[in-house]
Motif scaffolding. Structure first.
Motif, PDB file in Angstrom:
ATOM      1  N   GLY A  98       0.817  -1.215   0.000  1.00 41.28           N
ATOM      2  CA  GLY A  98       0.000   0.000   0.000  1.00 41.28           C
ATOM      3  C   GLY A  98       0.846   1.257   0.000  1.00 41.28           C
ATOM      4  N   ALA A  99       1.848   1.286  -0.875  1.00 46.81           N
ATOM      5  CA  ALA A  99       2.802   2.402  -0.843  1.00 46.81           C
ATOM      6  C   ALA A  99       2.638   3.342  -2.036  1.00 46.81           C
ATOM      7  CB  ALA A  99       4.229   1.868  -0.773  1.00 46.81           C
ATOM      8  N   ARG A 139       0.586   5.755  -2.018  1.00 47.54           N
ATOM      9  CA  ARG A 139       0.204   7.051  -1.438  1.00 47.54           C
ATOM     10  C   ARG A 139       0.243   6.938   0.089  1.00 47.54           C
ATOM     11  NH1 ARG A 139      -5.156   8.015  -4.117  1.00 47.54           N
ATOM     12  NH2 ARG A 139      -5.574   5.949  -4.911  1.00 47.54           N
ATOM     13  N   TYR A 148       1.196  -1.751  -4.774  1.00 45.64           N
ATOM     14  CA  TYR A 148       0.046  -0.852  -4.937  1.00 45.64           C
ATOM     15  C   TYR A 148      -1.114  -1.675  -5.474  1.00 45.64           C
ATOM     16  CZ  TYR A 148       0.887  -1.036  -9.961  1.00 45.64           C
ATOM     17  OH  TYR A 148       1.032  -1.489 -11.242  1.00 45.64           O
ATOM     18  N   ASN A 149      -2.291  -1.064  -5.478  1.00 46.42           N
ATOM     19  CA  ASN A 149      -3.430  -1.766  -6.082  1.00 46.42           C
ATOM     20  C   ASN A 149      -3.952  -1.021  -7.299  1.00 46.42           C
ATOM     21  OD1 ASN A 149      -5.587  -3.511  -6.543  1.00 46.42           O
ATOM     22  ND2 ASN A 149      -6.931  -2.312  -5.224  1.00 46.42           N
ATOM     23  N   SER A 150      -4.631   0.142  -7.055  1.00 45.66           N
ATOM     24  CA  SER A 150      -5.364   0.799  -8.151  1.00 45.66           C
ATOM     25  C   SER A 150      -4.736   2.102  -8.628  1.00 45.66           C
ATOM     26  CB  SER A 150      -6.790   1.095  -7.659  1.00 45.66           C
ATOM     27  OG  SER A 150      -6.726   2.037  -6.600  1.00 45.66           O
ATOM     28  N   ALA A 171      -1.222  -5.679  -6.779  1.00 43.16           N
ATOM     29  CA  ALA A 171      -2.097  -6.775  -6.336  1.00 43.16           C
ATOM     30  C   ALA A 171      -3.282  -6.206  -5.575  1.00 43.16           C
ATOM     31  CB  ALA A 171      -1.341  -7.739  -5.425  1.00 43.16           C
ATOM     32  N   SER A 183      -7.805  -0.459   4.170  1.00 43.29           N
ATOM     33  CA  SER A 183      -8.863   0.517   3.891  1.00 43.29           C
ATOM     34  C   SER A 183     -10.104   0.151   4.678  1.00 43.29           C
ATOM     35  CB  SER A 183      -9.197   0.496   2.394  1.00 43.29           C
ATOM     36  OG  SER A 183     -10.289   1.337   2.132  1.00 43.29           O
ATOM     37  N   LEU A 191      -8.438  -7.778   3.379  1.00 47.86           N
ATOM     38  CA  LEU A 191      -7.483  -6.712   3.085  1.00 47.86           C
ATOM     39  C   LEU A 191      -6.671  -6.308   4.320  1.00 47.86           C
ATOM     40  CD1 LEU A 191      -6.218  -4.436   1.414  1.00 47.86           C
ATOM     41  CD2 LEU A 191      -8.281  -3.084   1.814  1.00 47.86           C
ATOM     42  N   LEU A 217       0.054  -2.526  10.487  1.00 45.85           N
ATOM     43  CA  LEU A 217      -0.735  -1.301  10.699  1.00 45.85           C
ATOM     44  C   LEU A 217      -2.045  -1.622  11.388  1.00 45.85           C
ATOM     45  CD1 LEU A 217      -0.267   1.791   9.662  1.00 45.85           C
ATOM     46  CD2 LEU A 217       1.410   0.078   8.967  1.00 45.85           C
ATOM     47  N   SER A 218      -2.129  -1.216  12.653  1.00 46.15           N
ATOM     48  CA  SER A 218      -3.411  -1.285  13.358  1.00 46.15           C
ATOM     49  C   SER A 218      -4.072   0.092  13.221  1.00 46.15           C
ATOM     50  CB  SER A 218      -3.185  -1.685  14.816  1.00 46.15           C
ATOM     51  OG  SER A 218      -4.419  -1.793  15.490  1.00 46.15           O
ATOM     52  N   TYR A 269     -14.132  -2.847  10.130  1.00 44.76           N
ATOM     53  CA  TYR A 269     -12.772  -2.306   9.914  1.00 44.76           C
ATOM     54  C   TYR A 269     -12.038  -2.259  11.256  1.00 44.76           C
ATOM     55  CZ  TYR A 269      -9.131   1.230   9.239  1.00 44.76           C
ATOM     56  OH  TYR A 269      -7.925   1.919   9.228  1.00 44.76           O
ATOM     57  N   PRO A 279      -2.109   4.376  14.153  1.00 52.06           N
ATOM     58  CA  PRO A 279      -2.310   5.812  13.943  1.00 52.06           C
ATOM     59  C   PRO A 279      -3.690   6.269  14.415  1.00 52.06           C
ATOM     60  CG  PRO A 279      -1.611   4.691  11.908  1.00 52.06           C
ATOM     61  CD  PRO A 279      -2.017   3.638  12.890  1.00 52.06           C
ATOM     62  N   VAL A 304      -5.230  10.460  10.510  1.00 50.91           N
ATOM     63  CA  VAL A 304      -4.163  11.035   9.684  1.00 50.91           C
ATOM     64  C   VAL A 304      -4.818  11.805   8.538  1.00 50.91           C
ATOM     65  CG1 VAL A 304      -2.145  10.497   8.262  1.00 50.91           C
ATOM     66  CG2 VAL A 304      -2.618   9.142  10.313  1.00 50.91           C
ATOM     67  N   HIS A 310      -5.544  10.832   2.073  1.00 53.11           N
ATOM     68  CA  HIS A 310      -6.543  10.293   1.144  1.00 53.11           C
ATOM     69  C   HIS A 310      -7.601   9.433   1.836  1.00 53.11           C
ATOM     70  CE1 HIS A 310      -7.640   6.752  -1.434  1.00 53.11           C
ATOM     71  NE2 HIS A 310      -7.996   7.722  -2.239  1.00 53.11           N
ATOM     72  N   PHE A 311      -7.178   8.668   2.847  1.00 56.49           N
ATOM     73  CA  PHE A 311      -8.081   7.761   3.565  1.00 56.49           C
ATOM     74  C   PHE A 311      -9.310   8.529   4.062  1.00 56.49           C
ATOM     75  CE2 PHE A 311      -9.631   5.500   7.233  1.00 56.49           C
ATOM     76  CZ  PHE A 311      -9.370   4.162   7.026  1.00 56.49           C
TER      77      PHE A 311
HETATM   78  N1  LIG Z   1      -5.429   7.559   7.525  1.00 56.23           N
HETATM   79  C1  LIG Z   1      -5.697   7.270   8.785  1.00 56.23           C
HETATM   80  O1  LIG Z   1      -6.215   8.119   9.536  1.00 56.23           O
HETATM   81  C2  LIG Z   1      -5.395   5.904   9.338  1.00 56.23           C
HETATM   82  C3  LIG Z   1      -5.595   5.692  10.699  1.00 56.23           C
HETATM   83  C4  LIG Z   1      -5.312   4.459  11.244  1.00 56.23           C
HETATM   84  C5  LIG Z   1      -4.834   3.449  10.452  1.00 56.23           C
HETATM   85  N2  LIG Z   1      -4.645   3.657   9.117  1.00 56.23           N
HETATM   86  C6  LIG Z   1      -4.135   2.533   8.312  1.00 56.23           C
HETATM   87  O2  LIG Z   1      -2.928   2.941   7.702  1.00 56.23           O
HETATM   88  C7  LIG Z   1      -2.716   2.170   6.514  1.00 56.23           C
HETATM   89  C8  LIG Z   1      -2.386   3.109   5.372  1.00 56.23           C
HETATM   90  O3  LIG Z   1      -3.517   3.918   5.102  1.00 56.23           O
HETATM   91  P1  LIG Z   1      -3.415   5.417   4.590  1.00 56.23           P
HETATM   92  O4  LIG Z   1      -3.923   6.272   5.641  1.00 56.23           O
HETATM   93  O5  LIG Z   1      -2.080   5.699   4.031  1.00 56.23           O
HETATM   94  O6  LIG Z   1      -4.534   5.349   3.445  1.00 56.23           O
HETATM   95  P2  LIG Z   1      -4.475   5.636   1.881  1.00 56.23           P
HETATM   96  O7  LIG Z   1      -3.738   6.904   1.621  1.00 56.23           O
HETATM   97  O8  LIG Z   1      -5.863   5.498   1.392  1.00 56.23           O
HETATM   98  O9  LIG Z   1      -3.570   4.427   1.293  1.00 56.23           O
HETATM   99  C9  LIG Z   1      -4.026   3.100   1.354  1.00 56.23           C
HETATM  100  C10 LIG Z   1      -3.065   2.202   0.611  1.00 56.23           C
HETATM  101  O10 LIG Z   1      -3.603   0.852   0.673  1.00 56.23           O
HETATM  102  C11 LIG Z   1      -3.761   0.347  -0.644  1.00 56.23           C
HETATM  103  N3  LIG Z   1      -4.986  -0.440  -0.784  1.00 56.23           N
HETATM  104  C12 LIG Z   1      -6.280  -0.022  -0.597  1.00 56.23           C
HETATM  105  N4  LIG Z   1      -7.136  -0.997  -0.966  1.00 56.23           N
HETATM  106  C13 LIG Z   1      -6.377  -2.042  -1.400  1.00 56.23           C
HETATM  107  C14 LIG Z   1      -6.662  -3.330  -1.923  1.00 56.23           C
HETATM  108  N5  LIG Z   1      -7.920  -3.754  -2.132  1.00 56.23           N
HETATM  109  N6  LIG Z   1      -5.626  -4.159  -2.217  1.00 56.23           N
HETATM  110  C15 LIG Z   1      -4.338  -3.744  -2.049  1.00 56.23           C
HETATM  111  N7  LIG Z   1      -4.001  -2.530  -1.591  1.00 56.23           N
HETATM  112  C16 LIG Z   1      -5.003  -1.699  -1.275  1.00 56.23           C
HETATM  113  C17 LIG Z   1      -3.865   1.568  -1.556  1.00 56.23           C
HETATM  114  O11 LIG Z   1      -3.445   1.190  -2.870  1.00 56.23           O
HETATM  115  P3  LIG Z   1      -3.966   1.987  -4.197  1.00 56.23           P
HETATM  116  O12 LIG Z   1      -4.088   3.426  -3.809  1.00 56.23           O
HETATM  117  O13 LIG Z   1      -2.892   1.726  -5.208  1.00 56.23           O
HETATM  118  O14 LIG Z   1      -5.276   1.383  -4.580  1.00 56.23           O
HETATM  119  C18 LIG Z   1      -2.936   2.559  -0.861  1.00 56.23           C
HETATM  120  O15 LIG Z   1      -1.616   2.387  -1.307  1.00 56.23           O
HETATM  121  C19 LIG Z   1      -3.992   1.362   6.309  1.00 56.23           C
HETATM  122  O16 LIG Z   1      -3.797   0.047   6.798  1.00 56.23           O
HETATM  123  C20 LIG Z   1      -5.018   2.096   7.162  1.00 56.23           C
HETATM  124  O17 LIG Z   1      -6.058   1.251   7.570  1.00 56.23           O
HETATM  125  C21 LIG Z   1      -4.913   4.861   8.538  1.00 56.23           C
END
Ligand SMILES: NC(=O)c1ccc[n+]([C@@H]2O[C@H](COP(=O)([O-])OP(=O)(O)OC[C@H]3O[C@@H](n4cnc5c(N)ncnc54)[C@H](OP(=O)(O)O)[C@@H]3O)[C@@H](O)[C@H]2O)c1
Length: 254
Positions: free
Chosen positions: A14-15, A17, A39-41, A65, A96, A117, A144-145, A160, A190, A193, A196-197
């Protein structure tokens, strides 16, 4: 630069973004010689990240993948076996919320997708990568929790949150199994954050109320989480095993 990372190969899922992108670039800047990203999409994002990794002086490639199905996870394991059989550092970051949905409406397919996932992929990628680490007597896995694992998540995020609680739990199980073999397993959790999430899953009102509840008075950044992951990959954390480090601006202190 961290001398202990010199010559190491890392895989960050998931790198394309967010937290994963910041982590992959940080590992390259810290001295890993090869940082492979998944990466995925979003291939454009992955391409930009591999460019930044090369600029930092590390070799890289990106692997695609969908990890939200058992078949996708199995396929990715085969790709990893063929392309990067000897990983020293695995960051199980891909994840996600997928879709907000309440108990009353929650479809079975969504349940499987969210669990596969966020939870299944972390377990089986660790199963794939840990034997090479054990063979070398050195390895690091960071999962990543989420803060959602502690408070049950916002609206429509119960499964989730459960998947992220499961991640914190298997982090302990993996750590116990692998500690004596030279492999350290930890997790980060985290808070909210600003990336994009939440652009995808939260409203401005939800984020404003998060800021109000956070003693630090702001949302987290990708780099703040990446810095903690880097710490867990470094020798500075060499006696830390099975922990889930909270990065949430003081929202939960125990
Ligand atoms: N953002 C927050 O506030 C927050 C808080 C707590 C935990 N987290 C966790 O931190 C981790 C990183 O999230 P982020 O905040 O950086 O979110 P993000 O910017 O949305 O990035 C998510 C990453 O996961 C990949 N991904 C999503 N769906 C996927 C699938 N079906 N198969 C494979 N890869 C997939 C995406 O790939 P593509 O973009 O290429 O599709 C992207 O690289 C996640 O585990 C999330 O649950 C985030």
């Amino acid at each position: 630069m961290l001398p202990e990372l010199k010559g190491k190969t890392a895989l960050v899922t998931g790198a394309s973004r967010g937290i994963g992108a910041a982590t992959a670039v940080s590992l390259a800047k810290a001295g890993c010689s090869r940082v492979v990203i998944h990466y995925n999409s979003y291939p454009e994002g992955a391409q930009a990240v591999t460019g930044r990794i090369r600029e930092a002086g590390a070799e890289t490639e990106s692997l695609q993948a969908d990890l939200a199905t058992p078949a996708g996870i199995r396929g990715f394991r085969e790709t990893v076996r063929a392309r990067v059989p000897e990983i020293d550092i695995l960051v199980n970051n891909a994840g996600s919320l997928v879709q907000r949905s309440s108990l009353a409406d929650f479809p079975e397919e969504l349940f499987d997708k969210v669990m596969d996932l966020n939870f299944r992929s972390a377990w089986f990628l660790a199963q794939e990568c840990s034997p090479a680490m054990v063979k070398k007597g050195w390895g690091v896995i960071v999962n990543l929790s989420s803060i959602a694992a502690r408070h049950g998540g916002g609206p429509g995020a119960a499964i989730y949150s459960a998947s992220k609680a499961a991640v914190a739990c298997i982090t302990k199980g993996m750590a116990k199994e692998l500690a004596a073999k030279g492999v350290r397993v930890n997790a980060v959790s985290p808070g909210t954050v600003d990336n994009h999430f939440h652009e995808k899953f939260s409203t401005k009102e939800m984020l404003d109320s998060m800021v109000k509840m956070t003693p630090a008075g702001k949302l987290g950044t990708d780099q703040e989480v990446a810095d903690t992951i880097l710490f867990l990959c470094s020798d500075a954390s060499r006696f830390i095993y099975g922990q889930t480090l909270e990065i949430n601006g003081g929202m939960y202190m125990v």
